[in-house]
Design an enzyme around this catalytic site. Sequence first.
Site, PDB file in Angstrom:
ATOM      1  N   GLN A  24       1.994  -6.497  -2.546  1.00 44.22           N
ATOM      2  CA  GLN A  24       2.403  -6.496  -1.126  1.00 44.22           C
ATOM      3  C   GLN A  24       3.719  -5.730  -0.944  1.00 44.22           C
ATOM      4  OE1 GLN A  24       1.375  -9.978  -2.348  1.00 44.22           O
ATOM      5  NE2 GLN A  24      -0.613  -9.051  -2.044  1.00 44.22           N
ATOM      6  N   LYS A  55       2.496   1.534  -5.229  1.00 42.79           N
ATOM      7  CA  LYS A  55       3.061   0.865  -6.415  1.00 42.79           C
ATOM      8  C   LYS A  55       2.191   1.105  -7.640  1.00 42.79           C
ATOM      9  CE  LYS A  55       2.943  -3.161  -4.551  1.00 42.79           C
ATOM     10  NZ  LYS A  55       2.685  -2.820  -3.168  1.00 42.79           N
ATOM     11  N   GLY A  76      -4.371  -4.868  -3.583  1.00 51.59           N
ATOM     12  CA  GLY A  76      -5.311  -3.869  -4.075  1.00 51.59           C
ATOM     13  C   GLY A  76      -4.504  -2.664  -4.510  1.00 51.59           C
ATOM     14  N   HIS A  77      -4.500  -2.389  -5.796  1.00 58.01           N
ATOM     15  CA  HIS A  77      -3.766  -1.222  -6.298  1.00 58.01           C
ATOM     16  C   HIS A  77      -4.767  -0.122  -6.631  1.00 58.01           C
ATOM     17  CE1 HIS A  77      -0.023  -3.666  -7.722  1.00 58.01           C
ATOM     18  NE2 HIS A  77      -0.156  -3.601  -6.421  1.00 58.01           N
ATOM     19  N   ASP A  86       0.799  -1.233   0.000  1.00 58.26           N
ATOM     20  CA  ASP A  86       0.000   0.000   0.000  1.00 58.26           C
ATOM     21  C   ASP A  86       0.828   1.278   0.000  1.00 58.26           C
ATOM     22  OD1 ASP A  86      -2.319  -1.671   0.219  1.00 58.26           O
ATOM     23  OD2 ASP A  86      -1.823  -1.888   2.335  1.00 58.26           O
TER      24      ASP A  86
HETATM   25  P1  IMP Z   1      -2.492 -12.843   2.683  1.00 53.49           P
HETATM   26  O1  IMP Z   1      -1.547 -12.281   1.678  1.00 53.49           O
HETATM   27  O2  IMP Z   1      -3.935 -12.597   2.351  1.00 53.49           O
HETATM   28  O3  IMP Z   1      -2.191 -14.266   3.025  1.00 53.49           O
HETATM   29  O4  IMP Z   1      -2.250 -12.018   4.059  1.00 53.49           O
HETATM   30  C1  IMP Z   1      -1.018 -12.073   4.789  1.00 53.49           C
HETATM   31  C2  IMP Z   1      -0.663 -10.690   5.341  1.00 53.49           C
HETATM   32  O5  IMP Z   1      -0.346  -9.832   4.252  1.00 53.49           O
HETATM   33  C3  IMP Z   1      -1.783  -9.980   6.113  1.00 53.49           C
HETATM   34  O6  IMP Z   1      -1.191  -9.187   7.123  1.00 53.49           O
HETATM   35  C4  IMP Z   1      -2.426  -9.105   5.046  1.00 53.49           C
HETATM   36  O7  IMP Z   1      -3.111  -7.998   5.585  1.00 53.49           O
HETATM   37  C5  IMP Z   1      -1.184  -8.684   4.283  1.00 53.49           C
HETATM   38  N1  IMP Z   1      -1.459  -8.300   2.883  1.00 53.49           N
HETATM   39  C6  IMP Z   1      -1.741  -9.117   1.852  1.00 53.49           C
HETATM   40  N2  IMP Z   1      -1.868  -8.421   0.726  1.00 53.49           N
HETATM   41  C7  IMP Z   1      -1.661  -7.135   1.041  1.00 53.49           C
HETATM   42  C8  IMP Z   1      -1.619  -5.937   0.280  1.00 53.49           C
HETATM   43  O8  IMP Z   1      -1.770  -5.920  -0.945  1.00 53.49           O
HETATM   44  N3  IMP Z   1      -1.368  -4.788   0.974  1.00 53.49           N
HETATM   45  C9  IMP Z   1      -1.141  -4.791   2.307  1.00 53.49           C
HETATM   46  N4  IMP Z   1      -1.151  -5.880   3.052  1.00 53.49           N
HETATM   47  C10 IMP Z   1      -1.404  -7.053   2.420  1.00 53.49           C
HETATM   48 MG    MG Z   2      -2.809  -2.019  -1.720  1.00 54.65          MG
END
Ligand code: IMP
Ligand code: MG
Length: 342
Positions: free
Chosen positions: A184, A17, A43-44, A14
Amino acid sequence: MLKVDVIVDLQYGDCGKGKVAHYLSHTTKYSHVLRYNGGCNAGHTIFHKGKKFVTHHIPAGVFFGIRSIIGPGCVLDPVQFFREIKMLEAGGVRTRGKIFIADNTHVITGAHKAEDKKKGGKIGTTGRGNGPAYRDKYGRTGVRAKDIPKLKPYLINLYDEWFTLSGVEGFKKNNARILAEGAQGFGLDIDWGDYPFVTSSHCTTAGALLNGLPPQSVRSVWGVAKVYETYVGSKKFQPKGEVFKRMGDIGEEFGSTTGRRRQTNWMNMQTLERAINMNGVTHLVFSKVDVLRTIKLWAVIDKKKVLKFKSEKAMKDFIIKRLKPLGLARNRIYFSEHKDRI
Ligand code: IMP
Ligand code: MG
């Protein structure tokens, strides 16, 4: 020869990117934009021609008609994929013949999503099925995109796409120019993040290369960070203090995928340094300078101490000096204060 520019988030996701990918997609000439890791947990948020779009799977190149590839470093939810195409088309973005999936990319199934919703709470996952999909990939029991008839029109062989590039307007054969867009962030990386509070993929420059790209092809690495930090998930991250709540409110720090409130903190310079070094960052964008400007407080954490600054300029000067020994010259550091440009 094929060349790649990589975008990597240096914190916990977040950081902007999407904004950097959107910006580079129309200021540099690319034959492809590649999403190299993650799934629809990402989520972009992208502002295109004044309109807000939130994408989960499809890379930012699609806004400019550039071939947009979902690589095998990703896991793909076909339901979300088709929903996203519809959303883009409804928003006036032409997607036909521009979106492709590497045929060896693994797929997120309904069972993966159900399991993640049930068991992901301990980590605070997004519940989108990413962890179970990657687990089955490595357990060699996964389902791949080439096994799903509905995805057939989008499938490509990535080797042919990268190395026998022909018929892409404006590009010579074997001369692909690729923008690799991550999801991420380094702080959530499966190996280098704070395990087990991590995601299941490689959120690094190395992770981009896992999509069939040779190391010599890397031209630049765009690191993206916020001037403060945010994290969404189950571990405790936000310190006590009213200022952190204000940061979250003014920065509108709510997850673009799940709507959860993100925890906040000052930017940690040592964590940033580690991310810069391990990812080989050559250009660095700091997002959301406007948020600290609104709350009128300037601080970072370095060597476990909170360092406060009298002004925005004093903080920027400190950061620039701090990053110089890491090979990041002033003219490669960008302080961004807009949602739609760097
Ligand atoms: P997962 O990727 O859904 O397995 O979540 C694992 C961890 O990564 C959690 O703390 C989520 O909130 C975090 N996370 C996953 N995708 C994102 C993202 O795109 N932005 C921020 N945090 C993320
Ligand atoms: Mg995001």
